[in-house]
Scaffold this motif. Structure first.
Motif, PDB file in Angstrom:
ATOM      1  N   GLN A   4       0.759  -1.198   0.086  1.00 21.58           N
ATOM      2  CA  GLN A   4       0.166   0.122   0.134  1.00 21.58           C
ATOM      3  C   GLN A   4       0.829   1.277  -0.166  1.00 21.58           C
ATOM      4  O   GLN A   4       1.805   1.298   0.708  1.00 21.58           O
ATOM      5  N   PRO A   5       0.674   2.185  -0.791  1.00 21.74           N
ATOM      6  CA  PRO A   5       1.529   3.596  -0.613  1.00 21.74           C
ATOM      7  C   PRO A   5       1.451   4.111   0.629  1.00 21.74           C
ATOM      8  O   PRO A   5       0.396   4.052   1.137  1.00 21.74           O
ATOM      9  N   ALA A   6       2.480   4.731   1.089  1.00 18.93           N
ATOM     10  CA  ALA A   6       2.604   5.022   2.508  1.00 18.93           C
ATOM     11  C   ALA A   6       1.615   6.238   2.353  1.00 18.93           C
ATOM     12  O   ALA A   6       1.443   6.883   1.660  1.00 18.93           O
ATOM     13  N   PRO A  22      -4.071  10.142   9.777  1.00 19.99           N
ATOM     14  CA  PRO A  22      -4.173   9.275  10.703  1.00 19.99           C
ATOM     15  C   PRO A  22      -3.992   7.840  10.448  1.00 19.99           C
ATOM     16  O   PRO A  22      -4.128   7.311   9.186  1.00 19.99           O
ATOM     17  N   GLU A  23      -3.332   7.058  11.462  1.00 17.87           N
ATOM     18  CA  GLU A  23      -3.419   5.517  11.201  1.00 17.87           C
ATOM     19  C   GLU A  23      -4.675   4.986  11.039  1.00 17.87           C
ATOM     20  O   GLU A  23      -5.623   5.493  11.722  1.00 17.87           O
ATOM     21  N   PRO A  24      -4.892   3.849  10.460  1.00 14.94           N
ATOM     22  CA  PRO A  24      -6.367   3.334  10.339  1.00 14.94           C
ATOM     23  C   PRO A  24      -6.563   2.681  11.660  1.00 14.94           C
ATOM     24  O   PRO A  24      -5.681   2.324  12.419  1.00 14.94           O
ATOM     25  N   LEU A  25      -7.852   2.740  11.994  1.00 14.27           N
ATOM     26  CA  LEU A  25      -8.204   2.150  13.320  1.00 14.27           C
ATOM     27  C   LEU A  25      -7.678   0.566  13.415  1.00 14.27           C
ATOM     28  O   LEU A  25      -7.548   0.069  12.285  1.00 14.27           O
ATOM     29  N   GLN A  58       1.539  -4.704   3.307  1.00 13.33           N
ATOM     30  CA  GLN A  58       2.580  -4.985   2.623  1.00 13.33           C
ATOM     31  C   GLN A  58       2.141  -5.366   1.159  1.00 13.33           C
ATOM     32  O   GLN A  58       2.941  -5.516   0.159  1.00 13.33           O
ATOM     33  N   SER A  59       0.981  -6.077   1.013  1.00 16.09           N
ATOM     34  CA  SER A  59       0.240  -6.564  -0.180  1.00 16.09           C
ATOM     35  C   SER A  59      -0.921  -6.151  -0.665  1.00 16.09           C
ATOM     36  O   SER A  59      -1.690  -7.027  -1.179  1.00 16.09           O
ATOM     37  N   TYR A  78      -6.949   4.989  -1.690  1.00 11.34           N
ATOM     38  CA  TYR A  78      -6.699   5.377  -0.264  1.00 11.34           C
ATOM     39  C   TYR A  78      -6.871   4.095   0.696  1.00 11.34           C
ATOM     40  O   TYR A  78      -6.141   3.935   1.597  1.00 11.34           O
ATOM     41  N   TRP A  79      -7.881   3.222   0.237  1.00 12.78           N
ATOM     42  CA  TRP A  79      -8.106   2.166   1.149  1.00 12.78           C
ATOM     43  C   TRP A  79      -7.736   0.763   0.220  1.00 12.78           C
ATOM     44  O   TRP A  79      -8.232   1.029  -0.868  1.00 12.78           O
ATOM     45  N   THR A  80      -7.414  -0.196   0.727  1.00  5.47           N
ATOM     46  CA  THR A  80      -7.243  -1.493  -0.025  1.00  5.47           C
ATOM     47  C   THR A  80      -8.760  -2.488   0.040  1.00  5.47           C
ATOM     48  O   THR A  80      -9.528  -1.886   0.856  1.00  5.47           O
TER      49      THR A  80
END
Lengths: 427, 427
Positions: free
Chosen positions: B276-278, B284-287, B297-298, B333-335
């Motif tokens: 995932q792109p930084a 914010p960090e995801p909950l 990573q993937s 933005y989200w996987t």
């Protein structure tokens, strides 16, 4: 449209049917049920009995027989309305004329021993927002400066809901988790909702079909109303407040939608069609595609609505549910025909068994609000229960029951049964 | 996860398959097709051929045979992923080893002579909004002061779409009518949309099932991704602007949603899973429920995307579609796993054949926007076509084609075919 099946003096030979509050012979709602130990089939409710229409098919009009073979109402509501009217007439004759008693009786089952099922395979579920007092009440809580948006009186506002979580009345409601962020919280958290609510709605089951790209002119839109049920659009208000912009409610509402099992048909509701209340002075006229003289005269429905709440403590003490709200389906700003015509106005195809929710039906006065959020002013004015408990929002163990009855002078009132659910703790 | 079926040197005995841009033997997408004059069945695409898996079932793993009997992929995607991996291995062996050629060949049909069908019976369709550059671009047009709402970087925003109007690529788009009100119009009118647009999305077909009330932990969420397709979320921007508040898009988007016919499976996409792109500094960090080290990573996919437009005049002149946009699926933005886990985080049940849209995928730079509204800055900067025509929004006769290809160094790239639609005049 009003025929002898609406005669208030008509009597059925089925014991107790004439005295039954919801299901006298003037109603004849359609549904799907299983007798104890047997498979599901199509039925009608008459008094305290379910009548097996699949078994009774040889005595019913040819036009509907094939549609009674599968235990789901979609094929029956794919037929023209005439076929369902013929079915109604046939059932009325069979259940009022004692000459048929011995032939029909073997197909009657005590309702208490039957299991009811979701009546349709639902293709799509759309929730509207036509309760203008609800829209105003709740809009003023989410957007104090801007409660009723400029489009409201021009557009029957609606949005798509989730089909997979539509369940029959009686399905327990597991308190959902979700992202919650109070206005003063620095960040959201994932936790069980603390603002669990009900929404009192009517559900509309679509009949017939328009192909993709075809619209549905309003003059014929009532033909697309197959029947009605009660619908509880359970809502997590804290999740809703945080997630709903800009694309609308999502996880705040798709964890469970409850519907009552019996479809009160458009044919049964014919005597209860009343004039649409006049729009308040200064309101815009509906655009031409939403305007029809017959719909103005008979597009509203004389249906009385109630919500009752029974906490676990109340039920354990043998107490009845406390009346939370009492309203009228005439509080809708748009008619069912306007909802259908608007939905198909861009060529969107509606199919038999599609479900429309009206949106929460609140009345203009205190005591007629269709959700706890409105009743308790967003939790600030909790309700006192007979046990001394207080409710801002729903707590675990609470049971909510929606009730509706079509009532009009000169006619036998008919009911919708009920739509209930008990809140279970979050997993 | 990376096995010999991803060997870029692998060759098929099917003529032309190795040279085919989309469907070499490393792809093996699943779909439903009818050979000319015959009934529908499950198939895979290999080069310019459709391979009949229903007919081939006796040569395929026992675990999948029953799921190949009906012409719909739902039963196959109800099975555990292992079964589809075994199917992939079996197909790979049959199509690479010449020993099987004589047995398999009778089940091959030239694709040009086949009719493709919608691959799933779709229970529910949900459209997400995970293209952050699209959300920012379009948000700035609808809400100049407030383009990206505060919830965007915490919540994978999504909303329910309409199932009945999801159609296969190639279905004509009849220009829809709707309520339209420009900012300076005194009142709305009902008229054909003047701001018809496409939206470039990926579609995700759900595999497996979580029961109502059950969540889907993110560590296993990739197992719920059955496969991907291209998805065009056709949109009427003028209708959308007027109707979308407060409950989100409705008639602006439910007149047609087009999907490409072949399901590029999760198994085929395994080599194209990338980090995932930084998140940008300060985001914010995801909950915790949305955060998983393997997903970081993937969880993204190395898929290149393109949109092409061909006006009627261009097609009549024999011209190819003009490249409108070129982007990357890593702009989300989200996987996909985060979308699935969030969707089920309130206990909402997802079933095999449910469809998720990613939302429009736009890149950060000019030339990578996934909708005309973004490309033309809400119509203010029309695009010039090779014919000298100009386009602010889509005109009658315009054809839009979406194209996608998974590409990564060291692997044979695989394609999604295309998703097309031609605009027809309003009725």
């Amino acid at each position: 449209m009003i025929d002898h099946t609406h005669d208030p003096a008509a009597k059925s030979w089925v014991p107790g049917a004439d005295a039954h509050a919801d299901f006298p012979v003037q109603n004849l709602p359609l549904g799907v049920f299983s007798p104890a130990g047997e498979g599901p089939r199509i039925g009608t409710a008459i008094g305290n009995y379910c009548l097996d229409l699949t078994g009774l098919a040889p005595m019913l009009p040819l036009a509907v027989r094939e549609a009674l073979t599968l235990p789901v109402l979609n094929p029956l509501f794919a037929l023209p309305g005439d076929a369902r009217l013929a079915l109604r007439h046939a059932l009325f004759a069979l259940l009022t004329d004692e000459a048929h008693q011995s032939a029909v009786e073997p197909h009657l089952y005590l309702a208490d021993a039957c299991t009811l099922h979701l009546p349709f395979h639902i293709g799509d579920y759309t929730d509207f927002y036509v309760g203008i007092h609800h829209a105003t009440n709740i809009g003023s809580l989410f957007r104090p400066d801007n409660p009723l948006l400029p489009n409201y009186k021009h557009v029957p506002i609606g949005y798509h809901g989730r089909v997979s979580s539509v369940r029959l009345s009686g399905t327990p409601l597991v308190r959902p988790k979700g992202q919650i962020k109070g206005p003063n919280d620095p960040a959201p958290r994932y936790a069980p909702t603390q603002r669990l609510d009900f929404e009192l709605e009517m559900g509309v089951w679509i009949a017939g079909r328009n192909a993709l790209g075809e619209t549905q002119p309003i003059a014929q839109a009532w033909n697309r109303i197959g029947g009605l049920c009660l619908l509880n659009d359970w809502s997590a208000r804290d999740v809703q407040a945080w997630e709903y912009q800009p694309l609308g409610p999502f996880l705040a509402k798709n964890f469970l939608t409850s519907v009552s099992p019996w479809v009160v048909t458009a044919e049964a509701l014919a005597p209860f069609r009343v004039a649409q209340p006049a729009r308040p002075e200064g309101d815009p006229e509906p655009l031409a595609y939403l305007d029809d003289p017959v719909d103005r005269q008979s597009g509203a429905l004389a249906i009385a609505l109630e919500v009752r709440l029974a906490s676990r403590a109340m039920r354990e003490a043998g107490q009845e549910g406390m009346l939370l709200s009492k309203g009228q389906a005439t509080s809708m700003y748009w008619t069912l025909a306007q909802m259908v015509t608007h939905h198909a106005s861009n060529g969107c195809n509606l199919a038999p068994g599609d479900l429309l929710g009206t949106g929460t039906i609140s009345g203009p006065a205190s005591g007629s609000e269709g959700s706890l959020m409105e009743i308790t002013r967003n939790g600030k004015q909790p309700v006192a229960l007979p046990t001394g408990e207080r409710r801002a929002f729903l707590e675990d163990g609470d049971a909510i029951t929606l009730i509706a009855r079509a009532e009009r002078q000169g006619f036998r009132s008919i009911g919708f049964g009920s739509c209930t659910g008990v809140v279970e703790p979050a997993l």
